[in-house]
Design an enzyme around this catalytic site. Structure first.
Site, PDB file in Angstrom:
ATOM      1  N   GLU A 221      -9.002 -13.809  -1.383  1.00  0.00           N
ATOM      2  CA  GLU A 221      -8.230 -14.104  -0.166  1.00  0.00           C
ATOM      3  C   GLU A 221      -8.887 -15.242   0.624  1.00  0.00           C
ATOM      4  O   GLU A 221     -10.092 -15.227   0.878  1.00  0.00           O
ATOM      5  CB  GLU A 221      -8.138 -12.846   0.701  1.00  0.00           C
ATOM      6  CG  GLU A 221      -7.408 -13.095   2.015  1.00  0.00           C
ATOM      7  CD  GLU A 221      -7.002 -11.815   2.717  1.00  0.00           C
ATOM      8  OE1 GLU A 221      -6.600 -10.853   2.039  1.00  0.00           O
ATOM      9  OE2 GLU A 221      -7.100 -11.776   3.953  1.00  0.00           O
TER      10      GLU A 221
ATOM     11  N   HIS B 218       0.879  -1.171   0.000  1.00  0.00           N
ATOM     12  CA  HIS B 218       0.000   0.000   0.000  1.00  0.00           C
ATOM     13  C   HIS B 218       0.915   1.219   0.000  1.00  0.00           C
ATOM     14  O   HIS B 218       1.989   1.188   0.623  1.00  0.00           O
ATOM     15  CB  HIS B 218      -0.836   0.120   1.272  1.00  0.00           C
ATOM     16  CG  HIS B 218      -1.733  -1.027   1.596  1.00  0.00           C
ATOM     17  ND1 HIS B 218      -1.310  -2.144   2.269  1.00  0.00           N
ATOM     18  CD2 HIS B 218      -3.061  -1.204   1.375  1.00  0.00           C
ATOM     19  CE1 HIS B 218      -2.339  -2.964   2.441  1.00  0.00           C
ATOM     20  NE2 HIS B 218      -3.414  -2.434   1.902  1.00  0.00           N
TER      21      HIS B 218
ATOM     22  N   ASP C  13       2.270   2.002   3.370  1.00  0.00           N
ATOM     23  CA  ASP C  13       3.225   1.071   3.999  1.00  0.00           C
ATOM     24  C   ASP C  13       4.651   1.567   3.807  1.00  0.00           C
ATOM     25  O   ASP C  13       5.516   1.323   4.635  1.00  0.00           O
ATOM     26  CB  ASP C  13       3.203  -0.322   3.334  1.00  0.00           C
ATOM     27  CG  ASP C  13       1.840  -0.974   3.351  1.00  0.00           C
ATOM     28  OD1 ASP C  13       1.034  -0.623   4.208  1.00  0.00           O
ATOM     29  OD2 ASP C  13       1.617  -1.853   2.487  1.00  0.00           O
TER      30      ASP C  13
ATOM     31  N   GLU D 254     -10.794  -7.008  -4.451  1.00  0.00           N
ATOM     32  CA  GLU D 254     -10.611  -8.067  -3.457  1.00  0.00           C
ATOM     33  C   GLU D 254     -11.862  -8.180  -2.584  1.00  0.00           C
ATOM     34  O   GLU D 254     -12.134  -7.306  -1.762  1.00  0.00           O
ATOM     35  CB  GLU D 254      -9.375  -7.739  -2.603  1.00  0.00           C
ATOM     36  CG  GLU D 254      -9.063  -8.791  -1.566  1.00  0.00           C
ATOM     37  CD  GLU D 254      -7.793  -8.473  -0.787  1.00  0.00           C
ATOM     38  OE1 GLU D 254      -6.849  -7.881  -1.358  1.00  0.00           O
ATOM     39  OE2 GLU D 254      -7.745  -8.801   0.406  1.00  0.00           O
TER      40      GLU D 254
ATOM     41  N   ASP E 178      -5.579 -13.541   9.335  1.00  0.00           N
ATOM     42  CA  ASP E 178      -4.450 -13.461   8.389  1.00  0.00           C
ATOM     43  C   ASP E 178      -3.270 -14.331   8.812  1.00  0.00           C
ATOM     44  O   ASP E 178      -2.130 -13.858   8.890  1.00  0.00           O
ATOM     45  CB  ASP E 178      -3.961 -12.010   8.261  1.00  0.00           C
ATOM     46  CG  ASP E 178      -4.895 -11.156   7.418  1.00  0.00           C
ATOM     47  OD1 ASP E 178      -5.742 -11.721   6.702  1.00  0.00           O
ATOM     48  OD2 ASP E 178      -4.753  -9.921   7.463  1.00  0.00           O
TER      49      ASP E 178
ATOM     50  N   ASP F  62      -0.686 -12.456   2.180  1.00  0.00           N
ATOM     51  CA  ASP F  62      -1.344 -11.445   3.007  1.00  0.00           C
ATOM     52  C   ASP F  62      -1.530 -12.099   4.384  1.00  0.00           C
ATOM     53  O   ASP F  62      -2.637 -12.450   4.788  1.00  0.00           O
ATOM     54  CB  ASP F  62      -2.685 -11.050   2.374  1.00  0.00           C
ATOM     55  CG  ASP F  62      -3.256  -9.803   3.027  1.00  0.00           C
ATOM     56  OD1 ASP F  62      -2.701  -9.382   4.055  1.00  0.00           O
ATOM     57  OD2 ASP F  62      -4.256  -9.268   2.523  1.00  0.00           O
TER      58      ASP F  62
ATOM     59  N   ASP G 200      -4.724 -13.792  -2.412  1.00  0.00           N
ATOM     60  CA  ASP G 200      -4.078 -13.441  -1.146  1.00  0.00           C
ATOM     61  C   ASP G 200      -4.063 -14.715  -0.317  1.00  0.00           C
ATOM     62  O   ASP G 200      -5.099 -15.158   0.204  1.00  0.00           O
ATOM     63  CB  ASP G 200      -4.834 -12.313  -0.431  1.00  0.00           C
ATOM     64  CG  ASP G 200      -4.325 -10.946  -0.860  1.00  0.00           C
ATOM     65  OD1 ASP G 200      -3.487 -10.875  -1.781  1.00  0.00           O
ATOM     66  OD2 ASP G 200      -4.759  -9.931  -0.266  1.00  0.00           O
TER      67      ASP G 200
ATOM     68  N   HIS H  70     -10.857 -14.293   3.735  1.00  0.00           N
ATOM     69  CA  HIS H  70     -12.100 -13.589   3.406  1.00  0.00           C
ATOM     70  C   HIS H  70     -13.173 -14.581   2.956  1.00  0.00           C
ATOM     71  O   HIS H  70     -14.358 -14.403   3.260  1.00  0.00           O
ATOM     72  CB  HIS H  70     -11.863 -12.543   2.318  1.00  0.00           C
ATOM     73  CG  HIS H  70     -10.893 -11.473   2.717  1.00  0.00           C
ATOM     74  ND1 HIS H  70     -10.511 -10.452   1.880  1.00  0.00           N
ATOM     75  CD2 HIS H  70     -10.213 -11.270   3.874  1.00  0.00           C
ATOM     76  CE1 HIS H  70      -9.661  -9.656   2.498  1.00  0.00           C
ATOM     77  NE2 HIS H  70      -9.448 -10.148   3.714  1.00  0.00           N
TER      78      HIS H  70
ATOM     79  N   ASP I 131     -10.609 -11.698  10.630  1.00  0.00           N
ATOM     80  CA  ASP I 131      -9.559 -11.872   9.632  1.00  0.00           C
ATOM     81  C   ASP I 131      -8.217 -12.002  10.346  1.00  0.00           C
ATOM     82  O   ASP I 131      -7.509 -11.020  10.512  1.00  0.00           O
ATOM     83  CB  ASP I 131      -9.590 -10.610   8.735  1.00  0.00           C
ATOM     84  CG  ASP I 131      -8.915 -10.806   7.409  1.00  0.00           C
ATOM     85  OD1 ASP I 131      -8.652 -11.961   7.035  1.00  0.00           O
ATOM     86  OD2 ASP I 131      -8.642  -9.789   6.735  1.00  0.00           O
TER      87      ASP I 131
END
Ligand code: XLS
Ligand code: NI
Ligand code: NI
Length: 439
Positions: free
Chosen positions: A268, A101, A104, A232, A309, A339, A296, A271, A307
Site C-alpha cells: 500500500e 472485510h 464490512d 500487507e 488513505d 484502499d 492498495d 504504508h 494513514d
C-alpha cells in the site's frame, strides 16, 4: 431499484473534456504495451471505504449520510441494500473488481455462529450480483481489529481464546472468499504488534502469528481454496510497532517461518510513506523476491504521520509505481485496489464518483508514462551501463561466485589503474522523467 439515478455511466472523453463525470485518461479498451489498460490496472473498489466509511473522525461525527442507508435502519436490510449500491456503483465506473472485510458486508450477531449466518445471507446477494454483472472479487479478508475483543491483537493476542476466535473468523472468511471465487486473500496485521515491550512476549507473539498463517495454508488445502495469500505491510497504526513493518520485514518473516512462496505482498502506497520508503522501493523489493502480489492504491500526506488513505492523484507517484509493476511483469492475481477514502468534507455521493475517476485517471496517465519509459528502456539502459563492470573480468567472477577475498586481493593489490567512478546522473534522470511526464 436504481440508487445512483443521477450518476451517468462514466465514459472516456479524453484530456480536453470538462465533464466531471468522464475519464480524461482512463480508456479501458486502449492498448498499452500490447495489453488493454483495464488489464494492466485491474481497478478494484474497497467496500469498507466506499460503502461503510461515514466521515467519523476522533473529533467529529459522521458527515456522510448516504440516502440508501437512511432508507433502512434494520442492519440486515441495510447490508443488502449496500450490496446493490456497491454493484451499481462499480458498474457506473467500470470497476471490474472489489475487495471486502467480512465485517464490512454484514453485521455481527451475538455469537460467531449468528454472525456467520448473517454473512451467508449477504454473500447470497453478492454472489447473485457478481453473476449479473461479471464483477469479480480481487481479495477477501477478515476484520480482526475493530471489535474490542481484539484490543491486544488477534493471532498475536496474549489471550488464547482470542487466537481461537480469530482462527474461526478467518476460517469463515476464507470459505466465503472461496465461494465468491476470490483471486486472493489478504492478511493485514490489524493490531498484530505492540505498544510496549514491558508487557510483551514478542517472540511468542510472532511465533503465534506464523502458526496462524500456517493454519490458513493448511485450511486452504483442505477446502481447495487456490487463491493467492497476501500479507500487507504497515509500520505503525494502530499499534506503535506493527510486526509487518515493511516489505523487507515481511520477506524476512516469511523466510524465517517457511512461508515464502505461499504468501506474496499486498503493498500500500500510504504504508510505504509511513515506513519512510517510496512505493517504488517497496514494490522493487517484492519483485526482486518474486513476491509482488497486489497493490492498495492510495496516497498519504507527506506532512502527516498517519494513514490518511487519500485517493491517488500524484502522477509522479503513479508513474513510478506503474513503472515498477511493468518492470516486474505486471499483475497476476493482484490489481490496484483503491484502499482510499474521500475526505470528510467531501461528503456527497458525487464525491465518491469524482474520487474514483481521479484515481483511475491518475493511474491510467501513470501507466502510459511508465509504458513509454519502459519501451525506450531509458532507465534500464542507464542501469546496464552503470553496472557494466560486473559483466566482465573480476566483476563477472564476483557475480559467478568464482572469487573470494584472497583472489580479490591478488587482483587489486598491485593494480595502478583502478576504474574511475562515473557520475550517478541523478538530476539528469529526474529531468528525463519530467520529460516523459509532461510529454
Ligand atoms: C489499513 C489497511 C487495511 C487493509 C485491509 O491500514 O490498509 O485497509 O488493506 O484490511
Ligand atoms: Ni490497505
Ligand atoms: Ni492503510
Amino acid at each position: 431499484m436504481e440508487f445512483l439515478k443521477e450518476i451517468p455511466k462514466i465514459k472516456f472523453e479524453g484530456s480536453k473534456s470538462k465533464n466531471p463525470f468522464a475519464f480524461k485518461y482512463y480508456n479501458p479498451e486502449e492498448k498499452v504495451l500490447g495489453k488493454k489498460m483495464k488489464e494492466h490496472l485491474k481497478f478494484s473498489m474497497a467496500y469498507w471505504h466506499t460503502l461503510v466509511a461515514d466521515g467519523t473522525d476522533p473529533f467529529g461525527d459522521a458527515t456522510m449520510e448516504r440516502p440508501w442507508d437512511e432508507l433502512n435502519k434494520n442492519p440486515m436490510k441495510r447490508a443488502k441494500t449496500r450490496v446493490k449500491v456497491a454493484f451499481e456503483f462499480m458498474e457506473k465506473l467500470g470497476l471490474e473488481y472489489f475487495c471486502f472485510h467480512d465485517r464490512d458486508i454484514a453485521p455481527e450477531g451475538e455469537t460467531l455462529a449468528e454472525t456467520n449466518k448473517n454473512l451467508d445471507e449477504i454473500v447470497d446477494v453478492i454472489e447473485a450480483e457478481m453473476k449479473r454483472t461479471g464483477i469479480k472479487l480481487l481479495w477477501g479478508t477478515a476484520n480482526l481489529f475493530s471489535n474490542k475483543r481484539f484490543v491486544n491483537g488477534a493471532s498475536t493476542s496474549p489471550n488464547a481464546d482470542i487466537f481461537a476466535f480469530a482462527g474461526a473468523q478467518v476460517k469463515k472468511a476464507m470459505e466465503i472468499t472461496k465461494r465468491l471465487n476470490g483471486a486472493g486473500y489478504t492478511f493485514w496485521g490489524g493490531r498484530e504488534g505492540y505498544e510496549t515491550l514491558l508487557n510483551t512476549d514478542m517472540k511468542l507473539e510472532q511465533d503465534n502469528f506464523a502458526r496462524f498463517l500456517h493454519m490458513a495454508v493448511d485450511y486452504a488445502k483442505e477446502i481447495g481454496f487456490t487463491g493467492q495469500f497476501y500479507i500487507e505491510p504497515k509500520p505503525k497504526e494502530p499499534t506503535k510497532h506493527q510486526y509487518d513493518f515493511d516489505s523487507a520485514t515481511v520477506l524476512a518473516f516469511l523466510r524465517k517461518y517457511d512461508l515464502m512462496g505461499t504468501f506474496k505482498l499486498n503493498i500500500e502506497t500510504n504504508h510505504a510513506t509511513l515506513a519512510t520508503h517510496t512505493m517504488n522501493h517497496e514494490i522493487r523489493l517484492a519483485v526482486d523476491n518474486d513476491a509482488l502480489g497486489s497493490v492498495d492504491a492510495n496516497q498519504g500526506d507527506l506532512l502527516l504521520g498517519w494513514d490518511t488513505d487519500q485517493f491517488p492523484t500524484d502522477i509522479y507517484n503513479t508513474a513510478l509505481t506503474m513503472y515498477e509493476i511493468i518492470r516486474g511483469g505486471g499483475f497476476n492475481t493482484g490489481g490496484l485496489n483503491f484502499d482510499a477514502k474521500v475526505r470528510r468534507s467531501s461528503f456527497t455521493v458525487e464525491d465518491l464518483i469524482y474520487a474514483h475517476i481521479a484515481g483511475m485517471d491518475a493511474y491510467a496517465a501513470g501507466l502510459k508514462i511508465a509504458a513509454k519509459l519502459w519501451e525506450d528502456q531509458v532507465l534500464e539502459d542507464n542501469l546496464s551501463k552503470r553496472y557494466a563492470s560486473y559483466n566482465e573480468g573480476i566483476g563477472k567472477d564476483i557475480v559467478n561466485g568464482k572469487v573470494g577475498f584472497k583472489e580479490l586481493a591478488e587482483y587489486i593489490n598491485d593494480k595502478k589503474d583502478l576504474q574511475v567512478n562515473e557520475s550517478g546522473r541523478q538530476e539528469l534522470l529526474e529531468s528525463i522523467i519530467n520529460q516523459y511526464i509532461i510529454g
